[in-house]
Design a protein around this motif. Structure first.
Motif, short mmCIF file in Angstrom:
data_model
loop_
_atom_site.label_atom_id
_atom_site.label_comp_id
_atom_site.label_asym_id
_atom_site.label_seq_id
_atom_site.Cartn_x
_atom_site.Cartn_y
_atom_site.Cartn_z
N PHE A 190 0.83 -1.20 0.00
CA PHE A 190 0.00 0.00 0.00
C PHE A 190 0.87 1.26 0.00
N HIS A 191 0.34 2.35 -0.56
CA HIS A 191 1.08 3.62 -0.67
C HIS A 191 2.46 3.38 -1.27
N GLN A 192 2.46 2.60 -2.33
CA GLN A 192 3.71 2.21 -2.98
C GLN A 192 3.86 3.00 -4.28
N TYR A 193 4.98 3.72 -4.44
CA TYR A 193 5.19 4.47 -5.68
C TYR A 193 6.58 4.24 -6.26
N SER A 194 7.31 3.27 -5.72
CA SER A 194 8.60 2.95 -6.31
C SER A 194 8.72 1.47 -6.70
N ARG A 195 7.73 0.67 -6.30
CA ARG A 195 7.71 -0.75 -6.65
C ARG A 195 6.33 -1.11 -7.19
N PRO A 196 6.19 -2.29 -7.77
CA PRO A 196 4.89 -2.68 -8.35
C PRO A 196 3.77 -2.73 -7.29
#
Length: 288
Positions: free
Chosen positions: A117-123
């Motif tokens: 969750f709240h991930q913007y650098s990994r899938p």
């Protein structure tokens, strides 16, 4: 000035079952107007999709995810997405408000403990083996059965099943992408992730977040690298770029976005975007 496209937002219905219940579950194939929406839309809540059958793609922010049996997709509040279905998609959708867990665990950072969750650098998706996917389906079936015969204490049982599912998914995600799997790492790292979601527009400096957390910049960088593989500044930049791309997706002008995100002028904004992405905002907009 460019016209701004309106993006539909779906909101949670807490009183669907009478008394307040901040979690719901359904079959993807029966919720076509919501789950399989071919227009760009956002969710104001968390959702996890479990694909049993079907093919196509789902675009989440700027990332196009290929749908196949065994795919699990994680959507955090505010992400922009769109479906393109080739063959009928079936499976489960599980969606909930943060307070369904926050109020029980008395931990505002709880959902930041999970890598997906709240991930913007990994899938924000993963492909599971048959055995792993079946384990998820067992827990989902348990949640569905409880919804089929709701009782006064059902929310407690559903919450316990959801907690098991989130932890198991975190283990699977860590195994697939070789990342930190422990949900009880240093609390300042989770506090930083939480602050970043709220403060990324007004503060883009490591020093600013260090002061908010009352830790040194060196310590903040250390725990960020330890638990995410990125420096604190990289995490800030990834978050900022992710949010800028959403605005470009809505067809806002570079000038509008530059001032909205606190850049001194559009040329500085353009340089920042190109340095981080290798393309200009205008080129990116044409691509999408």
């Amino acid at each position: 000035m460019a016209s701004v496209a309106k993006i539909k937002t779906y909101h949670f219905l807490p009183y669907k079952y009478g008394s307040e219940l901040l979690l719901d579950i359904g079959r993807i194939e029966t919720l076509k107007n919501y789950v399989l929406d071919t227009t760009s839309h956002q969710l104001s809540f968390y959702e996890i999709l479990f694909i049993e059958e079907g093919t196509g793609t789902i675009t989440l922010d700027e990332n196009k995810i290929v749908i196949a049996p065994g795919t699990v997709v994680f959507t955090s509040p505010g992400q922009v997405r769109r479906w393109e279905i080739k063959e009928k998609v079936t499976g489960y959708t599980l969606f909930f408000e943060k307070d369904f867990l926050y109020l029980f665990f008395s931990d505002e950072l709880f959902l930041y403990r999970f890598q997906y969750f709240h991930q913007y650098s990994r899938p924000t998706e993963m492909q599971l083996s048959g055995i792993s996917f079946d384990k998820c389906l067992e827990l989902l079936d348990g949640i569905q059965q409880e919804f089929d015969q709701l009782q006064n204490d059902s929310s407690h049982l559903i919450r316990s099943l959801l907690y098991q599912l989130l932890v198991i998914l975190n283990r699977y995600y860590a195994g697939v992408y070789n990342v930190q799997r422990d949900t009880y790492v240093h609390s300042d790292f989770y506090r930083f992730r939480s602050l970043l979601e709220k403060k990324f527009v007004e503060d883009r400096s490591v020093e600013g977040y260090s002061k908010m957390l009352n830790v040194s910049s060196g310590f903040l960088n250390k725990i960020c690298r330890q638990f995410s593989g990125l420096s604190a500044q990289q995490m800030i930049h990834y978050k900022l770029i992710s949010e800028i791309k959403k605005q470009l997706y809505q067809n806002k002008s570079a000038k509008e976005i530059a001032y909205e995100f606190g850049f001194s002028d559009p040329s500085n904004f353009n340089r920042f975007f190109k340095k981080l992405t290798g393309t200009t905002p205008q080129e990116y907009r044409k691509k999408i």
